[in-house]
Design a protein around this motif. Sequence first.
Motif, PDB file in Angstrom:
ATOM      1  N   CYS A   1      42.796  34.112  11.013  1.00  0.00           N
ATOM      2  CA  CYS A   1      42.474  35.430  10.469  1.00  0.00           C
ATOM      3  C   CYS A   1      42.433  35.371   8.950  1.00  0.00           C
ATOM      4  O   CYS A   1      43.405  34.941   8.318  1.00  0.00           O
ATOM      5  CB  CYS A   1      43.519  36.444  10.910  1.00  0.00           C
ATOM      6  N   PRO A   2      41.322  35.795   8.369  1.00  0.00           N
ATOM      7  CA  PRO A   2      41.202  35.719   6.913  1.00  0.00           C
ATOM      8  C   PRO A   2      42.176  36.664   6.211  1.00  0.00           C
ATOM      9  O   PRO A   2      42.543  37.709   6.743  1.00  0.00           O
ATOM     10  CB  PRO A   2      39.754  36.147   6.656  1.00  0.00           C
ATOM     11  N   GLN A   3      42.600  36.257   5.015  1.00  0.00           N
ATOM     12  CA  GLN A   3      43.393  37.099   4.129  1.00  0.00           C
ATOM     13  C   GLN A   3      42.515  37.463   2.936  1.00  0.00           C
ATOM     14  O   GLN A   3      41.548  36.762   2.640  1.00  0.00           O
ATOM     15  CB  GLN A   3      44.612  36.339   3.593  1.00  0.00           C
ATOM     16  N   ARG A   4      42.874  38.523   2.251  1.00  0.00           N
ATOM     17  CA  ARG A   4      42.112  38.886   1.048  1.00  0.00           C
ATOM     18  C   ARG A   4      42.187  37.781   0.012  1.00  0.00           C
ATOM     19  O   ARG A   4      41.207  37.443  -0.615  1.00  0.00           O
ATOM     20  CB  ARG A   4      42.642  40.182   0.454  1.00  0.00           C
ATOM     21  N   ASN A   5      43.374  37.242  -0.170  1.00  0.00           N
ATOM     22  CA  ASN A   5      43.575  36.152  -1.127  1.00  0.00           C
ATOM     23  C   ASN A   5      44.289  35.017  -0.409  1.00  0.00           C
ATOM     24  O   ASN A   5      45.316  35.227   0.203  1.00  0.00           O
ATOM     25  CB  ASN A   5      44.448  36.618  -2.309  1.00  0.00           C
TER      26      ASN A   5
ATOM     27  N   PRO B   1      40.636  41.106  19.772  1.00  0.00           N
ATOM     28  CA  PRO B   1      40.982  41.461  18.396  1.00  0.00           C
ATOM     29  C   PRO B   1      40.196  42.663  17.892  1.00  0.00           C
ATOM     30  O   PRO B   1      39.068  42.907  18.322  1.00  0.00           O
ATOM     31  CB  PRO B   1      40.614  40.215  17.598  1.00  0.00           C
ATOM     32  N   ASP B   2      40.799  43.373  16.990  1.00  0.00           N
ATOM     33  CA  ASP B   2      40.108  44.462  16.318  1.00  0.00           C
ATOM     34  C   ASP B   2      39.012  43.824  15.458  1.00  0.00           C
ATOM     35  O   ASP B   2      39.288  42.920  14.670  1.00  0.00           O
ATOM     36  CB  ASP B   2      41.106  45.219  15.431  1.00  0.00           C
ATOM     37  N   PRO B   3      37.769  44.272  15.596  1.00  0.00           N
ATOM     38  CA  PRO B   3      36.686  43.684  14.794  1.00  0.00           C
ATOM     39  C   PRO B   3      36.950  43.741  13.289  1.00  0.00           C
ATOM     40  O   PRO B   3      36.502  42.867  12.551  1.00  0.00           O
ATOM     41  CB  PRO B   3      35.463  44.511  15.174  1.00  0.00           C
ATOM     42  N   LYS B   4      37.702  44.740  12.831  1.00  0.00           N
ATOM     43  CA  LYS B   4      38.003  44.856  11.400  1.00  0.00           C
ATOM     44  C   LYS B   4      38.843  43.689  10.894  1.00  0.00           C
ATOM     45  O   LYS B   4      38.799  43.358   9.720  1.00  0.00           O
ATOM     46  CB  LYS B   4      38.733  46.164  11.113  1.00  0.00           C
ATOM     47  N   ALA B   5      39.623  43.067  11.764  1.00  0.00           N
ATOM     48  CA  ALA B   5      40.475  41.949  11.360  1.00  0.00           C
ATOM     49  C   ALA B   5      39.659  40.686  11.087  1.00  0.00           C
ATOM     50  O   ALA B   5      40.121  39.790  10.379  1.00  0.00           O
ATOM     51  CB  ALA B   5      41.535  41.667  12.420  1.00  0.00           C
ATOM     52  N   LYS B   6      38.457  40.599  11.658  1.00  0.00           N
ATOM     53  CA  LYS B   6      37.541  39.466  11.455  1.00  0.00           C
ATOM     54  C   LYS B   6      38.176  38.116  11.790  1.00  0.00           C
ATOM     55  O   LYS B   6      37.933  37.110  11.154  1.00  0.00           O
ATOM     56  CB  LYS B   6      36.984  39.457  10.039  1.00  0.00           C
ATOM     57  N   CYS B   7      38.996  38.102  12.833  1.00  0.00           N
ATOM     58  CA  CYS B   7      39.660  36.870  13.267  1.00  0.00           C
ATOM     59  C   CYS B   7      38.707  36.034  14.113  1.00  0.00           C
ATOM     60  O   CYS B   7      37.850  36.564  14.815  1.00  0.00           O
ATOM     61  CB  CYS B   7      40.898  37.196  14.088  1.00  0.00           C
TER      62      CYS B   7
ATOM     63  N   MET C   1      53.623  42.375   3.562  1.00  0.00           N
ATOM     64  CA  MET C   1      54.573  42.323   4.648  1.00  0.00           C
ATOM     65  C   MET C   1      54.071  43.164   5.814  1.00  0.00           C
ATOM     66  O   MET C   1      54.312  42.839   6.938  1.00  0.00           O
ATOM     67  CB  MET C   1      55.920  42.833   4.145  1.00  0.00           C
ATOM     68  N   ARG C   2      53.321  44.219   5.551  1.00  0.00           N
ATOM     69  CA  ARG C   2      52.836  45.108   6.590  1.00  0.00           C
ATOM     70  C   ARG C   2      51.656  44.520   7.353  1.00  0.00           C
ATOM     71  O   ARG C   2      51.523  44.714   8.547  1.00  0.00           O
ATOM     72  CB  ARG C   2      52.429  46.417   5.929  1.00  0.00           C
ATOM     73  N   VAL C   3      50.797  43.772   6.683  1.00  0.00           N
ATOM     74  CA  VAL C   3      49.602  43.217   7.308  1.00  0.00           C
ATOM     75  C   VAL C   3      49.915  42.328   8.500  1.00  0.00           C
ATOM     76  O   VAL C   3      49.326  42.488   9.558  1.00  0.00           O
ATOM     77  CB  VAL C   3      48.735  42.469   6.269  1.00  0.00           C
ATOM     78  N   PRO C   4      50.874  41.375   8.407  1.00  0.00           N
ATOM     79  CA  PRO C   4      51.140  40.531   9.564  1.00  0.00           C
ATOM     80  C   PRO C   4      51.549  41.318  10.798  1.00  0.00           C
ATOM     81  O   PRO C   4      51.170  40.982  11.906  1.00  0.00           O
ATOM     82  CB  PRO C   4      52.272  39.621   9.089  1.00  0.00           C
ATOM     83  N   ILE C   5      52.319  42.382  10.632  1.00  0.00           N
ATOM     84  CA  ILE C   5      52.768  43.151  11.781  1.00  0.00           C
ATOM     85  C   ILE C   5      51.583  43.848  12.436  1.00  0.00           C
ATOM     86  O   ILE C   5      51.442  43.852  13.648  1.00  0.00           O
ATOM     87  CB  ILE C   5      53.866  44.147  11.360  1.00  0.00           C
ATOM     88  N   LEU C   6      50.704  44.423  11.651  1.00  0.00           N
ATOM     89  CA  LEU C   6      49.513  45.073  12.193  1.00  0.00           C
ATOM     90  C   LEU C   6      48.614  44.074  12.902  1.00  0.00           C
ATOM     91  O   LEU C   6      48.130  44.322  13.991  1.00  0.00           O
ATOM     92  CB  LEU C   6      48.704  45.742  11.074  1.00  0.00           C
ATOM     93  N   LEU C   7      48.385  42.937  12.264  1.00  0.00           N
ATOM     94  CA  LEU C   7      47.489  41.944  12.845  1.00  0.00           C
ATOM     95  C   LEU C   7      47.998  41.431  14.180  1.00  0.00           C
ATOM     96  O   LEU C   7      47.217  41.128  15.072  1.00  0.00           O
ATOM     97  CB  LEU C   7      47.298  40.758  11.893  1.00  0.00           C
ATOM     98  N   ALA C   8      49.291  41.338  14.328  1.00  0.00           N
ATOM     99  CA  ALA C   8      49.861  40.805  15.553  1.00  0.00           C
ATOM    100  C   ALA C   8      49.380  41.534  16.786  1.00  0.00           C
ATOM    101  O   ALA C   8      49.151  40.939  17.820  1.00  0.00           O
ATOM    102  CB  ALA C   8      51.389  40.855  15.489  1.00  0.00           C
TER     103      ALA C   8
END
Length: 151
Positions: free
Chosen positions: A98-102, A74-80, A1-8
């Motif tokens: 944007c890739p997800q871990r799974n 985008p933040d390079p860490k997000a790899k979008c 739930m936290r990842v989508p907010i950060l990625l935004a």
Amino acid sequence: MRVPILLAFLLPAAGAAAQTIQPGEWTGTVTVRELVVPGAPSFLLSMAKGKSRSEKKCLSPALAQTGAVALLSPDPKAKCTVLHQQLAGGRYEQTLSCPQRNGTPLNVVRRGSYDANGLTGTVVMTGTTPKGAMRFAGDQVVRRTKPACRG
């Protein structure tokens, strides 16, 4: 739930330079309007609505010269991957993958307006979790908060 907010906030960029902005510390805030995550307790999803999350970004004088593109990058860490981006006439539109871990990548669509003072717009993120389709929608504001970044 936290990842989508950060990625935004951390997501998006590429394209022609827009209106010049000032260097310094910029803060992006995303406020949750809608959140659907299969399998998450409904009371947690309800509690998230209306909540905000902020992220800071430091823009050097050279980066600030690229204008609103710098705020959308985008933040390079997000790899979008930027699939579509258009900035013109004070309006922006951007689509990312944007890739997800799974699982399959998240699809992120950002739209709104920009000027020398920052960005105001919306973020819609969709994807699939092991339990089904997820959706996040929020309002985003990016403004300059300090004339210089912490050293």
